[in-house]
Write a protein that holds these residues in place. Structure first.
Motif, PDB file in Angstrom:
ATOM      1  N   ASP A 110    -107.693  76.220   7.532  1.00 24.70           N
ATOM      2  CA  ASP A 110    -107.787  76.653   8.920  1.00 24.70           C
ATOM      3  C   ASP A 110    -106.498  77.302   9.416  1.00 24.70           C
ATOM      4  N   GLY A 111    -105.600  77.549   8.473  1.00 25.20           N
ATOM      5  CA  GLY A 111    -104.391  78.290   8.808  1.00 25.20           C
ATOM      6  C   GLY A 111    -104.631  79.791   8.682  1.00 25.20           C
ATOM      7  N   PRO A 112    -103.607  80.578   9.026  1.00 26.67           N
ATOM      8  CA  PRO A 112    -103.749  82.040   8.989  1.00 26.67           C
ATOM      9  C   PRO A 112    -103.805  82.572   7.551  1.00 26.67           C
ATOM     10  N   VAL A 157    -108.657  88.529  -3.954  1.00 25.94           N
ATOM     11  CA  VAL A 157    -107.632  87.819  -3.175  1.00 25.94           C
ATOM     12  C   VAL A 157    -107.835  86.314  -3.344  1.00 25.94           C
ATOM     13  N   ASP A 158    -106.815  85.636  -3.874  1.00 25.10           N
ATOM     14  CA  ASP A 158    -106.953  84.200  -4.144  1.00 25.10           C
ATOM     15  C   ASP A 158    -106.233  83.383  -3.074  1.00 25.10           C
ATOM     16  N   LEU A 159    -107.008  82.735  -2.187  1.00 25.15           N
ATOM     17  CA  LEU A 159    -106.415  81.999  -1.061  1.00 25.15           C
ATOM     18  C   LEU A 159    -106.563  80.496  -1.226  1.00 25.15           C
ATOM     19  N   SER A 160    -106.878  80.057  -2.450  1.00 23.78           N
ATOM     20  CA  SER A 160    -107.244  78.650  -2.629  1.00 23.78           C
ATOM     21  C   SER A 160    -106.072  77.691  -2.436  1.00 23.78           C
ATOM     22  N   SER A 161    -104.831  78.185  -2.458  1.00 24.69           N
ATOM     23  CA  SER A 161    -103.692  77.268  -2.345  1.00 24.69           C
ATOM     24  C   SER A 161    -103.164  77.160  -0.904  1.00 24.69           C
ATOM     25  N   TYR A 162    -103.833  77.784   0.060  1.00 21.78           N
ATOM     26  CA  TYR A 162    -103.369  77.747   1.450  1.00 21.78           C
ATOM     27  C   TYR A 162    -104.278  76.861   2.299  1.00 21.78           C
ATOM     28  N   ARG A 216    -110.731  80.185   6.553  1.00 19.75           N
ATOM     29  CA  ARG A 216    -112.144  79.810   6.620  1.00 19.75           C
ATOM     30  C   ARG A 216    -112.962  80.916   7.307  1.00 19.75           C
ATOM     31  N   GLN A 217    -112.417  81.436   8.411  1.00 21.81           N
ATOM     32  CA  GLN A 217    -113.140  82.515   9.121  1.00 21.81           C
ATOM     33  C   GLN A 217    -113.309  83.753   8.236  1.00 21.81           C
ATOM     34  N   LEU A 218    -112.287  84.023   7.445  1.00 24.28           N
ATOM     35  CA  LEU A 218    -112.369  85.206   6.580  1.00 24.28           C
ATOM     36  C   LEU A 218    -113.465  85.047   5.522  1.00 24.28           C
ATOM     37  N   TYR A 219    -113.475  83.879   4.826  1.00 25.58           N
ATOM     38  CA  TYR A 219    -114.502  83.781   3.787  1.00 25.58           C
ATOM     39  C   TYR A 219    -115.901  83.728   4.390  1.00 25.58           C
ATOM     40  N   LEU A 220    -116.007  83.163   5.614  1.00 26.83           N
ATOM     41  CA  LEU A 220    -117.332  83.135   6.252  1.00 26.83           C
ATOM     42  C   LEU A 220    -117.833  84.561   6.544  1.00 26.83           C
ATOM     43  N   ARG A 221    -116.886  85.460   6.840  1.00 30.04           N
ATOM     44  CA  ARG A 221    -117.270  86.844   7.116  1.00 30.04           C
ATOM     45  C   ARG A 221    -117.810  87.539   5.863  1.00 30.04           C
ATOM     46  N   ILE A 222    -117.301  87.136   4.713  1.00 30.23           N
ATOM     47  CA  ILE A 222    -117.590  87.848   3.469  1.00 30.23           C
ATOM     48  C   ILE A 222    -118.676  87.149   2.661  1.00 30.23           C
ATOM     49  N   ALA A 223    -118.606  85.787   2.658  1.00 30.21           N
ATOM     50  CA  ALA A 223    -119.357  85.065   1.632  1.00 30.21           C
ATOM     51  C   ALA A 223    -120.855  85.022   1.882  1.00 30.21           C
ATOM     52  N   GLY A 224    -121.258  84.910   3.151  1.00 31.68           N
ATOM     53  CA  GLY A 224    -122.671  84.657   3.446  1.00 31.68           C
ATOM     54  C   GLY A 224    -123.602  85.595   2.694  1.00 31.68           C
ATOM     55  N   ALA A 225    -123.485  86.894   2.998  1.00 38.62           N
ATOM     56  CA  ALA A 225    -124.362  87.885   2.383  1.00 38.62           C
ATOM     57  C   ALA A 225    -123.774  88.393   1.068  1.00 38.62           C
ATOM     58  N   ARG A 226    -122.758  87.727   0.588  1.00 36.11           N
ATOM     59  CA  ARG A 226    -122.111  88.083  -0.667  1.00 36.11           C
ATOM     60  C   ARG A 226    -121.696  89.558  -0.689  1.00 36.11           C
ATOM     61  N   GLY A 227    -121.175  90.027   0.447  1.00 41.86           N
ATOM     62  CA  GLY A 227    -120.621  91.378   0.501  1.00 41.86           C
ATOM     63  C   GLY A 227    -121.624  92.465   0.832  1.00 41.86           C
ATOM     64  N   HIS A 228    -122.877  92.116   1.088  1.00 42.80           N
ATOM     65  CA  HIS A 228    -123.895  93.144   1.348  1.00 42.80           C
ATOM     66  C   HIS A 228    -124.049  93.448   2.843  1.00 42.80           C
ATOM     67  N   TRP A 229    -124.786  94.520   3.140  1.00 43.31           N
ATOM     68  CA  TRP A 229    -125.064  94.960   4.506  1.00 43.31           C
ATOM     69  C   TRP A 229    -125.921  93.913   5.191  1.00 43.31           C
ATOM     70  N   GLN A 230    -125.371  93.335   6.261  1.00 42.42           N
ATOM     71  CA  GLN A 230    -125.983  92.170   6.883  1.00 42.42           C
ATOM     72  C   GLN A 230    -126.368  92.533   8.307  1.00 42.42           C
ATOM     73  N   VAL A 231    -127.616  92.264   8.693  1.00 43.28           N
ATOM     74  CA  VAL A 231    -128.064  92.560  10.049  1.00 43.28           C
ATOM     75  C   VAL A 231    -128.731  91.312  10.617  1.00 43.28           C
ATOM     76  N   VAL A 232    -128.176  90.802  11.701  1.00 42.67           N
ATOM     77  CA  VAL A 232    -128.713  89.595  12.335  1.00 42.67           C
ATOM     78  C   VAL A 232    -129.298  90.039  13.666  1.00 42.67           C
ATOM     79  N   GLY A 233    -130.622  89.865  13.870  1.00 47.76           N
ATOM     80  CA  GLY A 233    -131.177  90.330  15.139  1.00 47.76           C
ATOM     81  C   GLY A 233    -132.673  90.167  15.250  1.00 47.76           C
ATOM     82  N   THR A 234    -133.221  90.794  16.298  1.00 48.03           N
ATOM     83  CA  THR A 234    -134.660  90.748  16.548  1.00 48.03           C
ATOM     84  C   THR A 234    -135.361  91.753  15.640  1.00 48.03           C
ATOM     85  N   PRO A 235    -136.694  91.631  15.532  1.00 51.87           N
ATOM     86  CA  PRO A 235    -137.432  92.609  14.724  1.00 51.87           C
ATOM     87  C   PRO A 235    -137.152  94.042  15.173  1.00 51.87           C
ATOM     88  N   ALA A 236    -137.086  94.283  16.487  1.00 53.57           N
ATOM     89  CA  ALA A 236    -136.850  95.649  16.968  1.00 53.57           C
ATOM     90  C   ALA A 236    -135.451  96.120  16.587  1.00 53.57           C
TER      91      ALA A 236
END
Lengths: 451, 451
Positions: free
Chosen positions: A322-324, A314-319, A354-374
């Motif tokens: 911070d818009g939808p 999906v190419d969103l570079s021309s929008y 911006r929110q969409l790419y932040l959801r995807i880009a960080g872990a580059r599409g992998h299973w992401q777990v943010v939390g405590t050791p437990a």
């Protein structure tokens, strides 16, 4: 639930600055691209009794969008080539497994069998080959092709490539080399076997000009999740780096692949399934979330949009950023199902671009777990006990800190639960992964299996 | 004579059990084929301030005469593949150069450029590539061919192969990687250069996905003595492993090759000529002779006759061993001039068949010097001062003892004469060999040279 009798296997997936797409910009990440940086990571993982370290690879710089590429550490430009890097690490480590990626699309089976066979001997039986086929359109141009090799043909070649490599690794029986000074017999010609392979893609006479290794041969690893990829893995792989995100997906993949082994005369234990996990560990939930946000804030829009387009088409570079997300944005020819998944997510949660790419880009599409050791140990235990995984490939967000966090905080928690070793079981990778040493197909008693 | 201002360069040509064909049967030779055996040799050579260690290679076991092969350690069966072996040695050595052989006939320029580039970076700028073309008839069968690649075509491919590899090594300028966290610029796109090579044998777009090394790029080494081999060396090589036996031959070869450099815009200093020498060192002449005879006595007739036939094409296996060499024995298609040389020698000295193979087989056709440290230093000094050599590739008869002998006995004698260093001049192989660091062809000011 009934507790499994085996334990979790752990691999460290090493990427020099870390797996977060903006890791290299983080003040605590190593920008270091020197051998010493990798040595530090390998020693960390070995001290923690990890089963393996692993390097991804590609045979081309990915420079399609040069401006975005020039802002990323991960553009297919590696500080080192993995077979040479792991060989250098072999002589300064003792127990940890050494898995390198090499493509069947752009290498030669004799040379590859020999180099991995050599690494396996150099390391005292700790090598693994991550067999991949190349889908990178840039790679073909470095190897005389005008365009990317087609998917079907890639797997056809990979199947035959694997057969040739496995056959060459059995060129010599374990006791073929006598080296008896008195009689002057260096090897026993009866224990030497030519391959004489003639197939659609390769014609290879053999024998391989290198003896067999202490673990018989390198461990074969794969990562393909397509239909031909799963079939090739069921027939030849001993470990799979999986990429499913949810528990249900993981269980389905696990059952699917393990279920295919029987028809090749293999048992479910002959193949370990090791999903990737991108863990952001904090002593508290807030600390973990802060660590993650600090990384997210470093993602440059060019990089986020470029990765979104790379992963989903999906190419969103021309929008406006911070818009939808527009209802029907331009798409390239990447997988349709992934595009719909991403656009559904944007619609459902009313995300800006911006929110969409932040959801995807960080872990580059992998299973992401943010939390405590437990919390992180909980999801790993859940996935392991429910047969969604035999272990995990740890993709630390930044290096070396993120790997050190996992080792200091999560590994002790896994040990407390009896889920992870305190000492290596053996000296070879097979012994540690719980894989049997393969008999030579040509040895007495195995002659039939060779037909 | 006017003393040369430079000093002798020394390489250790490592062959696991030693260069004498029967070395492995000697009670003091290492039968060891483990990494530790090579590590010991590398550390010995580095402690003695040798410029390089070097490994030969081939991509096939040479089993044509299986019975003779089964009695030799040197049948094209190597304990390790050299690129992986040198990578493993890179992390446990500091100064010594690491030269591996790799064939242009059976490898791919992108993969080869990348692996040697990686070894060069891993070692802090100490790598060298010994560019060979393969004439081994067995090798072709391991790479899909029905017969050996023809000589002319082999060199045509090698010329283009070298161009591609050298071009790929200049993909990135030295300061292309900025890695500036603040601005988020990882590399400067202006300092990245695609190769876009299109030739008769290869089509390679580039860029290489690995940065340039501390010494710019690996040192290119060659060994070919044929007409196209010398021309390729004059154009691209920075060191030559030469194989001339007499001083006159050595001087002629040296003058010939150095004389060809000018037409490629190169100076004679840009290429170092390093003949092989097989030294048997004793504290007295008698001790040296005894050491040599002890090795000669271990040569089995099958091995001696097989090597004679391999090196000269004269097949004497059907005649009585202690009878005379027949005037017109059966010959294979090996070089005619070498056959006549050998048969002349037998006639002139009235040698039996056993005596003939003993003359040839021990050092496997190389320049052999049996004597005291002073005698060996004399011939080395003579060859160096008379411009028959810039240095030597030491082919110790047995390992590790023969290499240790040379280091303990001959190296101090060379130092007394001011002919060999006591400390390394630099940290890279180029600094030690006295070769200049090559500018990137694409850097500002070099743009013209790139055309």
């Amino acid at each position: 639930m009934a507790r499994r009798k085996d334990q979790i296997k752990l691999g460290a997936f090493l990427l020099f600055t870390g797996h977060h797409v903006a890791a290299w910009r983080h003040p605590e990440a190593s920008v270091g691209t020197e051998f010493e940086n990798y040595l530090e990571l390998a020693k960390l993982a070995e001290a923690a009794k990890f089963d393996t370290i692993f390097f991804a690879d590609g045979v081309a710089a990915r420079l399609k969008d040069l401006d975005a590429a020039s802002r990323k550490a991960h553009s297919g430009i590696y500080p080192f080539e993995p077979i040479t890097l792991l060989s250098a690490l072999a002589s300064v480590t003792r127990n940890i497994g050494l898995i390198a990626t090499a493509s069947t699309s752009f290498s030669d089976p004799f040379n590859l069998a020999r180099q991995f066979g050599s690494l396996d001997r150099l390391s005292g039986g700790r090598a693994g080959w991550n067999l991949v086929t190349s889908s990178d359109p840039d790679a073909a141009f470095n190897f005389g092709h005008d365009a990317q090799v087609l998917h079907a043909d890639r797997y056809d070649r990979a199947e035959e490539f694997a057969d040739v490599v496995l056959g060459l690794w059995d060129s010599w029986e374990d006791d073929a080399f006598i080296r008896d000074r008195e009689s002057g017999r260096y090897f026993d010609p009866e224990k030497l076997h030519r391959l004489d392979h003639k197939g659609r893609h390769f014609k290879v006479r053999g024998p391989l000009n290198i003896p067999r290794s202490p673990q018989g041969r390198p461990v074969v690893v794969q990562a393909g999740a397509s239909e031909p990829g799963k079939e090739l893995a069921a027939r030849t792989a001993e470990a799979i780096f999986a990429a499913q995100i949810t528990l249900d997906e993981a269980k389905a993949f696990y059952a699917d692949v393990k279920g295919r082994l029987g028809k090749y005369g293999r048992s479910p234990d002959d193949l370990k399934i090791l999903p990737g996990i991108f863990p952001v560990v904090g002593r508290s939930e807030a600390e973990a979330e802060d660590k993650f946000q600090a990384l997210q804030n470093l993602i440059q829009p060019e990089v986020g949009l470029n990765l979104l387009s790379q992963l989903t088409g999906v190419d969103l570079s021309s929008y406006p950023l911070d818009g939808p997300v527009p209802p029907e944005p331009p798409v390239t020819n990447a997988g349709k199902s992934r595009q719909e998944l991403v656009l559904d997510l944007a619609r459902r949660e009313n995300l800006s671009i911006r929110q969409l790419y932040l959801r995807i880009a960080g872990a580059r599409g992998h299973w992401q777990v943010v939390g405590t050791p437990a919390q992180i140990a909980d999801v790993m235990e859940e996935r392991f006990e429910n047969f969604g995984a035999d272990g995990f490939n740890i993709m630390a967000p930044i290096m070396p800190g993120g790997l050190a966090d996992f080792i200091t905080l999560v590994v002790p928690e896994l040990r407390r639960r009896g889920l992870f070793r305190s000492e290596y079981e053996g000296t070879t990778l097979r012994e540690n992964l719980g894989l049997k040493r393969p008999a030579n197909r040509f040895s007495a008693g195995n002659a039939v299996a060779a037909e």
